[in-house]
Write an enzyme that holds these catalytic residues in place. Structure first.
Site, PDB file in Angstrom:
ATOM      1  N   VAL A 192       0.825  -1.209   0.000  1.00 61.48           N
ATOM      2  CA  VAL A 192       0.000   0.000   0.000  1.00 61.48           C
ATOM      3  C   VAL A 192       0.865   1.268   0.000  1.00 61.48           C
ATOM      4  O   VAL A 192       0.656   2.174  -0.807  1.00 61.48           O
ATOM      5  CB  VAL A 192      -0.939  -0.004   1.227  1.00 61.48           C
ATOM      6  CG1 VAL A 192      -2.008   1.037   1.047  1.00 61.48           C
ATOM      7  CG2 VAL A 192      -1.579  -1.359   1.408  1.00 61.48           C
ATOM      8  N   HIS A 452     -28.827   8.840 -11.381  1.00 59.27           N
ATOM      9  CA  HIS A 452     -28.200   8.843 -12.700  1.00 59.27           C
ATOM     10  C   HIS A 452     -27.852  10.274 -13.085  1.00 59.27           C
ATOM     11  O   HIS A 452     -28.684  11.174 -12.885  1.00 59.27           O
ATOM     12  CB  HIS A 452     -29.164   8.273 -13.738  1.00 59.27           C
ATOM     13  CG  HIS A 452     -28.626   8.348 -15.136  1.00 59.27           C
ATOM     14  ND1 HIS A 452     -27.630   7.502 -15.582  1.00 59.27           N
ATOM     15  CD2 HIS A 452     -28.907   9.197 -16.163  1.00 59.27           C
ATOM     16  CE1 HIS A 452     -27.346   7.815 -16.844  1.00 59.27           C
ATOM     17  NE2 HIS A 452     -28.100   8.841 -17.214  1.00 59.27           N
TER      18      HIS A 452
HETATM   19  P1  NAD Z   1       2.132  -3.804   3.032  1.00 59.69           P
HETATM   20  O1  NAD Z   1       1.993  -5.015   3.866  1.00 59.69           O
HETATM   21  O2  NAD Z   1       0.938  -3.175   2.449  1.00 59.69           O
HETATM   22  O3  NAD Z   1       3.098  -4.104   1.809  1.00 59.69           O
HETATM   23  C1  NAD Z   1       4.390  -4.583   1.988  1.00 59.69           C
HETATM   24  C2  NAD Z   1       4.823  -5.257   0.707  1.00 59.69           C
HETATM   25  O4  NAD Z   1       6.204  -5.542   0.807  1.00 59.69           O
HETATM   26  C3  NAD Z   1       4.102  -6.578   0.464  1.00 59.69           C
HETATM   27  O5  NAD Z   1       3.641  -6.620  -0.853  1.00 59.69           O
HETATM   28  C4  NAD Z   1       5.194  -7.617   0.736  1.00 59.69           C
HETATM   29  O6  NAD Z   1       5.036  -8.769  -0.051  1.00 59.69           O
HETATM   30  C5  NAD Z   1       6.432  -6.847   0.342  1.00 59.69           C
HETATM   31  N1  NAD Z   1       7.666  -7.304   0.986  1.00 59.69           N
HETATM   32  C6  NAD Z   1       7.840  -7.728   2.244  1.00 59.69           C
HETATM   33  N2  NAD Z   1       9.139  -8.003   2.469  1.00 59.69           N
HETATM   34  C7  NAD Z   1       9.794  -7.742   1.314  1.00 59.69           C
HETATM   35  C8  NAD Z   1      11.147  -7.812   0.922  1.00 59.69           C
HETATM   36  N3  NAD Z   1      12.085  -8.198   1.766  1.00 59.69           N
HETATM   37  N4  NAD Z   1      11.473  -7.463  -0.339  1.00 59.69           N
HETATM   38  C9  NAD Z   1      10.514  -7.043  -1.212  1.00 59.69           C
HETATM   39  N5  NAD Z   1       9.202  -6.961  -0.888  1.00 59.69           N
HETATM   40  C10 NAD Z   1       8.851  -7.301   0.372  1.00 59.69           C
HETATM   41  O7  NAD Z   1       2.969  -2.775   3.933  1.00 59.69           O
HETATM   42  P2  NAD Z   1       3.291  -1.232   3.734  1.00 59.69           P
HETATM   43  O8  NAD Z   1       3.057  -0.810   2.340  1.00 59.69           O
HETATM   44  O9  NAD Z   1       4.613  -1.022   4.376  1.00 59.69           O
HETATM   45  O10 NAD Z   1       2.201  -0.553   4.636  1.00 59.69           O
HETATM   46  C11 NAD Z   1       2.070  -0.940   5.997  1.00 59.69           C
HETATM   47  C12 NAD Z   1       0.651  -0.874   6.418  1.00 59.69           C
HETATM   48  O11 NAD Z   1       0.248   0.479   6.589  1.00 59.69           O
HETATM   49  C13 NAD Z   1      -0.337  -1.429   5.397  1.00 59.69           C
HETATM   50  O12 NAD Z   1      -0.435  -2.822   5.456  1.00 59.69           O
HETATM   51  C14 NAD Z   1      -1.590  -0.776   5.827  1.00 59.69           C
HETATM   52  O13 NAD Z   1      -2.118  -1.501   6.906  1.00 59.69           O
HETATM   53  C15 NAD Z   1      -1.125   0.578   6.295  1.00 59.69           C
HETATM   54  N6  NAD Z   1      -1.339   1.564   5.210  1.00 59.69           N
HETATM   55  C16 NAD Z   1      -2.620   1.755   4.785  1.00 59.69           C
HETATM   56  C17 NAD Z   1      -2.859   2.651   3.776  1.00 59.69           C
HETATM   57  C18 NAD Z   1      -4.254   2.828   3.305  1.00 59.69           C
HETATM   58  O14 NAD Z   1      -5.168   2.415   3.997  1.00 59.69           O
HETATM   59  N7  NAD Z   1      -4.483   3.460   2.156  1.00 59.69           N
HETATM   60  C19 NAD Z   1      -1.821   3.350   3.181  1.00 59.69           C
HETATM   61  C20 NAD Z   1      -0.534   3.112   3.638  1.00 59.69           C
HETATM   62  C21 NAD Z   1      -0.310   2.213   4.668  1.00 59.69           C
END
Ligand code: NAD
Ligand code: FAD
Length: 475
Positions: A192, A452
């Site tokens: 995200v 609409h």
């Molecule tokens: P995330 O969990 O959304 O995404 C992390 C990504 O990193 C995943 O796709 C994962 O597979 C990948 N990943 C993990 N380890 C890795 C590695 N070693 N190398 C490459 N890729 C790797 O986490 P985030 O983006 O850090 O955000 C944290 C949390 O903050 C989110 O899960 C969400 O709960 C919250 N957030 C929410 C919003 C929203 O609601 N719009 C926006 C920003 C953050």
């Protein structure tokens, strides 16, 4: 003797400050502790969300969207901008900072108006529901609570061999503060944060490379939505490399060299800035003294039951520091539920209907089960979908990408999941959340009059399509 409160809340993020306000509204003598200081050195309640999360990221998403539209979409409306368009990054950041200050100031006022005693400092839970508070000068005091609500939030996860330096290798805080547009921005994690902040800097002119460990983009989203999102982001020029493991990163002569392992072997890329966005973890490392009786699990989360009770009597925990999605609205609702339970009411939150929104372009929003989750659980379902390209409003807006997809129980027709990728998905999902919370059916959505021309007609038509009777698409 330490001052005694009915409720002491540790942390004033969207979970903690909301819990404190609701507790005070219910007549409970409430204190709320938070250590965060704003850019002006003054207390800045509001947590990650207001200071370095939801709000500043959305401010930059909006600024960068305007910039992108002026360059790429106005001409189609017949609007000609004479001369080159430029972006003043300082003004954009000042605007963002002003919004943050306005909102954190607003929370300070709300706490005061509700007679919550706000204490700026670091709180640590001691046995017997005593809380030790250390202020910025190292001065200590102690207060106690009949009830304690722990709302310490979360912090970014780091990965081995990639050290944050705050300038070249940054977390979300750093990526909200780049003083100029990086020519090349690397992002570890296409989740995200990576997609939202990657989109901001891409629209402003960076070359953005997202390095994602998994083979699927947005693995938690419905598969159709994840695929559609991947196609759209590719069109926008976001370079998303799936199945890529980062082995390390080094800062050399003002550049960051990132070493990677892909299916094709090892390689390295060089970028000007590197954002690490691989998830967040509960911020509980120094929260509890010995002997509080509060259990922390292996992931560092405070263990709670369905009502946010910890293993210690009258100690509660909410928000990012406990299980469940790390979302501001989830934490706030838990805060309200706990305050109401403490006051003897029926505090309640349904984690099954917490909506997710990703504020990219197109926006992505969902609630409930994905199609793959229903398949894994062996639940029979019907599915209906409708593309925004078939809505008059989407076309009139010049923003008709994506679709609405609804999933309903095959037997009862109860709505089990809603998945939207497209314009205003963040707002459209609310109707589906309400339907699910009221145990409504796809048929209910199909029978409701939708204005609409609006984008919400796509929700209506998707509901009709679940019964193969949509009007504006072939069923
Ligand atoms: P995330 O969990 O959304 O995404 C992390 C990504 O990193 C995943 O796709 C994962 O597979 C990948 N990943 C993990 N380890 C890795 C590695 N070693 N190398 C490459 N890729 C790797 O986490 P985030 O983006 O850090 O955000 C944290 C949390 O903050 C989110 O899960 C969400 O709960 C919250 N957030 C929410 C919003 C929203 O609601 N719009 C926006 C920003 C953050
Ligand atoms: P936090 O907001 O982290 O607040 C915890 C507070 O407790 C902090 O102010 C901290 O200083 C304080 N604290 C911690 N320990 C102590 C202590 N011992 N003593 C005193 N104070 C302490 N969520 C959404 O729903 N929508 C979004 O659009 C969204 N965008 C995001 C964008 C980014 C870049 C990031 C990083 C996150 C985003 N999130 C979003 C997630 C959201 O910010 C969190 O889910 C939310 O802030 C969690 O609220 P919380 O109150 O549990 O914790």
């Amino acid at each position: 003797m330490s001052e005694h409160f009915d409720v002491v809340v540790v942390g004033a993020g969207p979970a903690g400050y909301v819990a404190a306000i609701r507790a005070a509204q219910l007549g409970l003598k409430t204190a709320c502790i938070d250590e965060r200081l704003g850019k002006d050195g003054k207390p800045a309640p509001g947590g990650t969300c207001l200071n370095v999360g939801c709000i500043p990221s959305k401010a930059l998403l909006d600024s960068s969207k305007h910039y992108h539209h002026v360059q790429h979409q106005y001409a189609a409306h017949g609007i000609n901008i004479a001369g080159p368009v430029s972006m003043d990054v300082d003004t954009m950041l000042e605007r963002k900072n002003k919004i943050v200050k306005q909102l954190t100031g607003g929370v300070t006022q709300l706490l005061k108006a509700n007679k919550v005693e706000f204490i700026c400092g670091r709180g640590r839970l001691l046995p017997e529901r005593q809380v030790q508070i250390t202020d910025a000068d190292g001065e200590q005091r102690q207060i106690s609570g009949e009830h304690i609500i722990l709302a310490a939030g979360s912090i970014p996860v780091a990965i081995p061999n990639v050290e944050f330096d705050g300038r070249y290798i940054v977390d979300n805080e750093g990526a909200l503060e780049f003083g100029q547009v990086p020519q090349r921005l690397g992002v570890i994690g296409a989740g995200v944060i990576g997609l939202e902040l990657g989109s901001v800097w891409k629209r402003l002119g960076s070359e953005v490379i997202l390095l994602e460990a998994l083979d699927d983009l947005l693995a938690a989203a419905d598969k159709d939505v994840g695929k559609a999102a991947g196609r759209e982001f590719k069109k926008q020029g976001l370079d998303i490399r799936l199945g890529t493991l980062v082995q390390g990163a080094q800062i050399v002569n003002g550049e960051v060299i990132v070493t990677l392992e892909t299916k094709d072997g090892q390689e390295s890329i060089t970028v000007d800035r590197l954002l690490v966005a691989v998830g967040r973890k509960a911020n509980t490392a120094e929260l509890l003294a010995e002997g509080t009786g509060v259990n922390i699990n292996q992931r560092g989360q405070i263990e709670v039951d369905d009502h946010c009770r910890t293993s210690a009597e009258n100690v509660w925990a909410i928000g990012d520091a406990v299980r469940g999605p790390m979302l501001a609205h989830k934490g706030s609702e838990e805060g309200i539920a706990v305050a109401e339970t403490i006051a003897g009411q029926a505090g309640h939150i349904n984690l099954e209907t917490v909506p997710w929104v990703i504020y990219t372009d197109p926006e992505i929003a969902w609630v409930g089960k994905t199609e793959q989750e229903l398949q894994e659980a062996g639940i029979d379902y019907s599915s209906g979908s409708f593309p925004f390209a078939a809505t008059g409003r989407g076309l009139a807006m010049g923003d008709a990408t994506g679709m609405v997809k609804l999933l309903a129980d095959a037997e009862t027709d109860r709505l089990l999941g809603a998945h939207i990728i497209g314009p205003n998905a963040s707002e459209l999902i609310a109707e589906c959340v309400v339907t699910m919370e009221f145990a409504g059916c796809a048929e209910d959505l199909a029978r409701i009059v939708h204005a609409h021309p609006t984008l919400s007609e796509a929700v209506h038509e998707a509901a009709l399509n679940a019964d193969k009777r949509a009007i504006h698409r072939v069923n």
